[in-house]
Write a protein that holds these residues in place. Structure first.
Motif, PDB file in Angstrom:
ATOM      1  N   THR A 319       1.035  -1.270  -0.557  1.00 21.86           N
ATOM      2  CA  THR A 319       0.077  -0.243  -0.159  1.00 21.86           C
ATOM      3  C   THR A 319       0.891   0.977   0.499  1.00 21.86           C
ATOM      4  OG1 THR A 319      -1.895  -1.557   1.211  1.00 21.86           O
ATOM      5  CG2 THR A 319      -2.536   0.909   1.154  1.00 21.86           C
ATOM      6  N   VAL A 320       1.700   1.764   0.586  1.00 23.41           N
ATOM      7  CA  VAL A 320       3.061   2.352   1.183  1.00 23.41           C
ATOM      8  C   VAL A 320       3.386   2.499  -0.071  1.00 23.41           C
ATOM      9  CG1 VAL A 320       5.199   3.129   1.368  1.00 23.41           C
ATOM     10  CG2 VAL A 320       3.649   2.198   3.417  1.00 23.41           C
ATOM     11  N   GLY A 321       3.754   2.136  -1.291  1.00 21.60           N
ATOM     12  CA  GLY A 321       4.527   1.098  -2.441  1.00 21.60           C
ATOM     13  C   GLY A 321       4.109   2.087  -3.060  1.00 21.60           C
ATOM     14  N   ALA A 322       2.497   2.036  -3.678  1.00 26.43           N
ATOM     15  CA  ALA A 322       1.390   2.323  -4.603  1.00 26.43           C
ATOM     16  C   ALA A 322       0.951   3.609  -3.992  1.00 26.43           C
ATOM     17  CB  ALA A 322       0.272   1.466  -4.451  1.00 26.43           C
ATOM     18  N   LEU A 323       0.986   3.881  -3.451  1.00 23.14           N
ATOM     19  CA  LEU A 323       0.519   5.364  -2.732  1.00 23.14           C
ATOM     20  C   LEU A 323       1.861   6.529  -2.740  1.00 23.14           C
ATOM     21  CD1 LEU A 323      -1.661   5.077   0.315  1.00 23.14           C
ATOM     22  CD2 LEU A 323      -2.230   5.878  -1.171  1.00 23.14           C
ATOM     23  N   LEU A 324       2.599   6.024  -2.422  1.00 23.84           N
ATOM     24  CA  LEU A 324       4.184   6.970  -3.414  1.00 23.84           C
ATOM     25  C   LEU A 324       3.749   7.823  -4.321  1.00 23.84           C
ATOM     26  CD1 LEU A 324       6.913   5.117  -1.752  1.00 23.84           C
ATOM     27  CD2 LEU A 324       5.915   7.076  -0.756  1.00 23.84           C
ATOM     28  N   ALA A 325       2.861   7.332  -5.152  1.00 22.31           N
ATOM     29  CA  ALA A 325       2.357   7.455  -6.354  1.00 22.31           C
ATOM     30  C   ALA A 325       3.675   7.947  -7.308  1.00 22.31           C
ATOM     31  CB  ALA A 325       1.361   9.157  -6.569  1.00 22.31           C
ATOM     32  N   VAL A 326       4.301   7.553  -7.678  1.00 21.68           N
ATOM     33  CA  VAL A 326       6.061   7.261  -8.584  1.00 21.68           C
ATOM     34  C   VAL A 326       5.970   5.497  -8.873  1.00 21.68           C
ATOM     35  CG1 VAL A 326       6.934   9.295  -7.418  1.00 21.68           C
ATOM     36  CG2 VAL A 326       7.529   6.763  -6.927  1.00 21.68           C
ATOM     37  N   GLU A 327       6.979   5.631 -10.629  1.00 18.75           N
ATOM     38  CA  GLU A 327       6.885   4.037 -11.443  1.00 18.75           C
ATOM     39  C   GLU A 327       7.634   3.116 -10.261  1.00 18.75           C
ATOM     40  OE1 GLU A 327       7.541   4.827 -14.906  1.00 18.75           O
ATOM     41  OE2 GLU A 327       6.410   6.067 -15.747  1.00 18.75           O
ATOM     42  N   SER A 328       8.565   3.884  -9.729  1.00 18.23           N
ATOM     43  CA  SER A 328       9.345   2.736  -8.806  1.00 18.23           C
ATOM     44  C   SER A 328       8.796   2.084  -7.244  1.00 18.23           C
ATOM     45  CB  SER A 328      10.788   3.833  -8.088  1.00 18.23           C
ATOM     46  OG  SER A 328      10.256   4.872  -7.081  1.00 18.23           O
ATOM     47  N   GLY A 329       8.171   3.003  -6.712  1.00 13.67           N
ATOM     48  CA  GLY A 329       6.904   2.703  -5.859  1.00 13.67           C
ATOM     49  C   GLY A 329       5.756   1.411  -6.101  1.00 13.67           C
ATOM     50  N   VAL A 330       5.241   1.750  -7.905  1.00 13.29           N
ATOM     51  CA  VAL A 330       4.465   0.814  -8.235  1.00 13.29           C
ATOM     52  C   VAL A 330       5.273  -0.367  -8.421  1.00 13.29           C
ATOM     53  CG1 VAL A 330       2.956   0.339  -9.721  1.00 13.29           C
ATOM     54  CG2 VAL A 330       3.217   2.610  -8.615  1.00 13.29           C
ATOM     55  N   SER A 398      11.949  -6.471  -4.512  1.00 17.35           N
ATOM     56  CA  SER A 398      10.667  -5.602  -4.344  1.00 17.35           C
ATOM     57  C   SER A 398      11.314  -4.323  -2.708  1.00 17.35           C
ATOM     58  CB  SER A 398       9.550  -6.697  -4.163  1.00 17.35           C
ATOM     59  OG  SER A 398       9.857  -7.262  -2.466  1.00 17.35           O
ATOM     60  N   LYS A 399      11.412  -4.863  -2.179  1.00 17.03           N
ATOM     61  CA  LYS A 399      12.403  -3.874  -1.132  1.00 17.03           C
ATOM     62  C   LYS A 399      13.204  -3.359  -1.330  1.00 17.03           C
ATOM     63  CE  LYS A 399      10.853  -6.240   3.381  1.00 17.03           C
ATOM     64  NZ  LYS A 399      10.851  -6.322   4.721  1.00 17.03           N
ATOM     65  N   TRP A 400      13.970  -3.219  -2.271  1.00 16.10           N
ATOM     66  CA  TRP A 400      15.052  -2.464  -3.065  1.00 16.10           C
ATOM     67  C   TRP A 400      14.346  -1.301  -2.951  1.00 16.10           C
ATOM     68  CZ3 TRP A 400      20.500  -1.833  -2.956  1.00 16.10           C
ATOM     69  CH2 TRP A 400      20.720  -1.290  -4.754  1.00 16.10           C
ATOM     70  N   TRP A 401      13.584  -1.614  -4.667  1.00 18.98           N
ATOM     71  CA  TRP A 401      12.489  -0.870  -4.972  1.00 18.98           C
ATOM     72  C   TRP A 401      11.392  -0.022  -4.366  1.00 18.98           C
ATOM     73  CZ3 TRP A 401      13.558   0.781  -9.838  1.00 18.98           C
ATOM     74  CH2 TRP A 401      14.161  -0.225 -11.037  1.00 18.98           C
ATOM     75  N   LEU A 402      11.156  -0.768  -3.442  1.00 18.12           N
ATOM     76  CA  LEU A 402      10.242   0.641  -2.053  1.00 18.12           C
ATOM     77  C   LEU A 402      11.120   1.157  -1.516  1.00 18.12           C
ATOM     78  CD1 LEU A 402       7.966  -2.712  -0.940  1.00 18.12           C
ATOM     79  CD2 LEU A 402       7.396  -1.127  -1.923  1.00 18.12           C
ATOM     80  N   LEU A 403      12.451   1.535  -0.712  1.00 16.57           N
ATOM     81  CA  LEU A 403      13.347   2.103  -0.621  1.00 16.57           C
ATOM     82  C   LEU A 403      13.796   3.042  -1.866  1.00 16.57           C
ATOM     83  CD1 LEU A 403      15.732  -0.171   1.859  1.00 16.57           C
ATOM     84  CD2 LEU A 403      13.864   1.094   2.368  1.00 16.57           C
ATOM     85  N   THR A 404      13.881   2.953  -2.917  1.00 13.02           N
ATOM     86  CA  THR A 404      14.704   3.027  -4.243  1.00 13.02           C
ATOM     87  C   THR A 404      13.272   4.391  -4.287  1.00 13.02           C
ATOM     88  OG1 THR A 404      15.410   1.973  -4.942  1.00 13.02           O
ATOM     89  CG2 THR A 404      14.987   3.716  -6.500  1.00 13.02           C
ATOM     90  N   ALA A 405      11.447   4.250  -4.323  1.00 14.50           N
ATOM     91  CA  ALA A 405      10.458   4.840  -4.593  1.00 14.50           C
ATOM     92  C   ALA A 405      10.441   6.033  -3.125  1.00 14.50           C
ATOM     93  CB  ALA A 405       9.659   4.186  -3.837  1.00 14.50           C
ATOM     94  N   THR A 406      10.871   6.077  -1.914  1.00 16.98           N
ATOM     95  CA  THR A 406      10.965   6.950  -1.010  1.00 16.98           C
ATOM     96  C   THR A 406      12.249   8.089  -0.651  1.00 16.98           C
ATOM     97  OG1 THR A 406      12.510   5.509   0.662  1.00 16.98           O
ATOM     98  CG2 THR A 406      10.381   5.112   0.803  1.00 16.98           C
ATOM     99  N   LEU A 412      11.528  10.609   3.850  1.00 22.65           N
ATOM    100  CA  LEU A 412      12.793   9.482   4.642  1.00 22.65           C
ATOM    101  C   LEU A 412      12.012   9.277   5.343  1.00 22.65           C
ATOM    102  CD1 LEU A 412      15.929  12.451   4.717  1.00 22.65           C
ATOM    103  CD2 LEU A 412      15.257  10.062   2.267  1.00 22.65           C
ATOM    104  N   VAL A 413      11.245   9.481   6.038  1.00 15.41           N
ATOM    105  CA  VAL A 413      10.555   9.235   7.577  1.00 15.41           C
ATOM    106  C   VAL A 413      10.404   8.036   7.233  1.00 15.41           C
ATOM    107  CG1 VAL A 413       8.283   9.356   8.921  1.00 15.41           C
ATOM    108  CG2 VAL A 413       9.777  11.146   8.263  1.00 15.41           C
ATOM    109  N   LEU A 414       8.912   7.309   5.157  1.00 14.22           N
ATOM    110  CA  LEU A 414       8.648   6.337   4.999  1.00 14.22           C
ATOM    111  C   LEU A 414      10.409   5.428   4.922  1.00 14.22           C
ATOM    112  CD1 LEU A 414       5.229   7.907   3.774  1.00 14.22           C
ATOM    113  CD2 LEU A 414       5.382   6.157   5.290  1.00 14.22           C
ATOM    114  N   MET A 415      10.839   5.346   4.506  1.00 14.52           N
ATOM    115  CA  MET A 415      12.479   5.143   4.100  1.00 14.52           C
ATOM    116  C   MET A 415      12.730   4.618   5.694  1.00 14.52           C
ATOM    117  SD  MET A 415      16.142   6.082   2.784  1.00 14.52           S
ATOM    118  CE  MET A 415      16.775   4.550   2.768  1.00 14.52           C
ATOM    119  N   ALA A 416      12.547   4.808   6.826  1.00 12.68           N
ATOM    120  CA  ALA A 416      12.745   4.583   8.092  1.00 12.68           C
ATOM    121  C   ALA A 416      11.985   3.425   8.559  1.00 12.68           C
ATOM    122  CB  ALA A 416      12.839   6.301   8.866  1.00 12.68           C
TER     123      ALA A 416
END
Length: 491
Positions: A319-330, A398-406, A412-416
């Protein structure tokens, strides 16, 4: 009508044909279960054929029924749907294989009903995966809720019935109160419910209404288990372990996060999401859920309960990845649908194997268990690494791409939050296999007796543990398919 288009019908109808076979051979368990496994392999072949046709640039769609002008049951193959359908179909025969060992080893009643409802749920999953519009998705989303209810209440005990009431009450209640009104308003303001690249809302629509709709969808798709509408998931843990595997990896929760991501990407669109005030609030709510569910998991002594709250946390990643609203998050979110599936189904397979072989369900009783069940606990260790996101396992990517999106969005808070959650993953998962292998009461006399789960169950968990490693070394097919989500509008 071309043959590849008819494959969409075959993907949805094959599990339903399997239901007929399961019921026809209800008293011949070997044939009954062979029907389920063969149907699973047939479904894999069908979805692979759709995958290859899609990669060749073919437009694959099927129209079933027009309910009202502009409101129809219709299907279309796209990249996101293929990821979901391939994950579900690949795990169906493996889960059936596991269920054979578990159900027989545990002397479960109503096994025919289990296999029949399981197959119906796979048909609903295929329809959700290939839904061309939000109306079709909603219809089969509800079918999935109804056909999995008998699986949750499988044991027939009062506790199982209570769990089933919570399960169905929350899922149906949120659909009626939030999801359905959101769909109706979307149709009224947009004139369509078709999934389209970039979204369907008109530019002049107020951000206030968009914020309301976004909240209704996020909470209405309760199968995604966004807090506070997550209680159905731990409540459903009264079901047998193969059902838990179905809920967490093959069908239900993945249908939830898949539906939510598809709505965010193809109903709202990433650019629109970036302009909605509610996006940030819901983003931080999902992030809070990631950490809170991890903390609750840390306190659970019952293994299935710990894994259930772990799932709530891991769904929050998507859910976080999609709500970041960037391609890397999706990309990270959709890849996590696949990587979490193979990791979490392995953990549940191991939990069931431990219960069948040693009759233990509490983590505090599992010290030294690795000496009796080395294969099971080794598989548990591998799957734990994947859920944590450590090499050499699938969850790393998958976690690599999610951290990239943050980082890309400077969140940075969501990255943490994601990093803290991974540390909590270590705290509530790794002590289990480590204690099993390296702790004990020191009172073992004589040679250690190896007592693993029945061979069918053991083979299944080895296959899924192997998939955790395989997806680390060969992630490109998955990544390339997910990447096509953003090029479909130019095909």
């Amino acid at each position: 009508m071309s043959a590849p288009n008819l494959l969409i019908d075959a993907a949805i109808l094959t599990p339903l044909i399997a239901v007929l076979g399961v019921l026809a051979f209800s008293r011949m368990q070997n044939i009954r279960e062979a029907v389920s496994i063969l149907a699973g392999f047939a479904l894999i072949a069908i979805n692979l054929a759709l995958y290859f046709s899609f990669n060749e640039g073919q437009e694959l769609s099927r129209h079933w029924l027009e309910i009202l002008p502009g409101l129809s049951l219709s299907f279309k193959v796209d990249a996101m749907g293929l990821v979901f359908s391939l994950v579900a179909s690949l795990l169906w025969p493996v889960t059936t294989l596991y269920a054979i060992g578990y159900m027989r080893g545990h002397n479960e009643d109503n096994q025919t009903r289990f296999y029949a409802c399981f197959a119906i749920s796979l048909a609903a999953v295929m329809a959700i995966a290939y839904a061309e519009n939000l109306f079709t998705l909603f219809v089969f989303y509800e079918v999935l809720s109804l056909c999995t209810y008998p699986l949750v209440t499988h044991a027939g005990t009062e506790k199982a019935k209570q769990g089933g009431r919570i399960y169905l009450g929350i899922l149906m209640g949120t659909s009626i109160a939030f999801f359905l009104p959101a769909i109706i308003v979307t149709w009224l303001v947009s004139g369509t419910l078709d999934f389209r690249p970039g979204g369907i809302f008109p530019e002049q629509l107020s951000t206030g209404l968009l914020s309301l709709l976004l909240a209704l969808y996020v909470f209405g798709v309760a199968k995604a288990a966004v807090m506070p509408f997550h209680r159905w998931l731990p409540a459903a843990m009264v079901a047998p372990t193969p059902v838990s595997a179905l809920l967490h990896a093959v069908a239900v929760v993945k249908a939830g996060v898949f539906s939510l991501v598809k709505i965010l990407v193809f109903i709202f669109g990433l650019e629109t999401l970036q302009q909605i005030p509610a996006t940030d609030y819901l983003l931080y709510l999902a992030g809070a859920g990631v950490v809170l569910a991890s903390l609750v998991a840390l306190r659970q002594d019952n293994l299935k309960a710990r894994l259930a709250y772990s799932t709530v946390s891991q769904l929050g990643y998507i859910t976080v990845g999609a709500l970041l609203a960037v391609e890397s998050g999706v990309v990270g979110s959709v890849m996590h649908i696949a990587t979490h599936a193979v990791g979490k189904i392995t953990l549940f397979f191991c939990a069931g194997a431990i219960l069948v072989a040693s009759h233990k369900s509490d983590i505090s009783d599992m010290a030294g268990l690795g000496k009796q069940m080395p294969i099971t606990m080794a598989a548990f260790f591998i799957a734990s690494l994947s859920i944590i996101g450590l090499p050499p396992t699938a969850g790393t990517w998958s976690k690599w791409w999610l951290l990239t999106a943050t980082l890309e969005t400077e969140q940075l808070v969501l990255m943490a939050v994601l990093l803290l959650s991974s540390l909590l993953n270590i705290a509530y998962l790794l002590p289990i296999p480590l204690r099993a292998f390296f702790s004990g009461n020191g009172q073992q006399a004589g040679p250690v007796v190896i007592k693993e789960a029945p061979p069918a169950a053991l083979l299944a968990l080895c296959i899924t543990a192997g998939a955790c490693v395989l997806l680390f070394f060969f992630p490109n097919p998955l990544f390339e398919l997910v990447s096509q989500i953003f090029t479909e509008g130019t095909r």
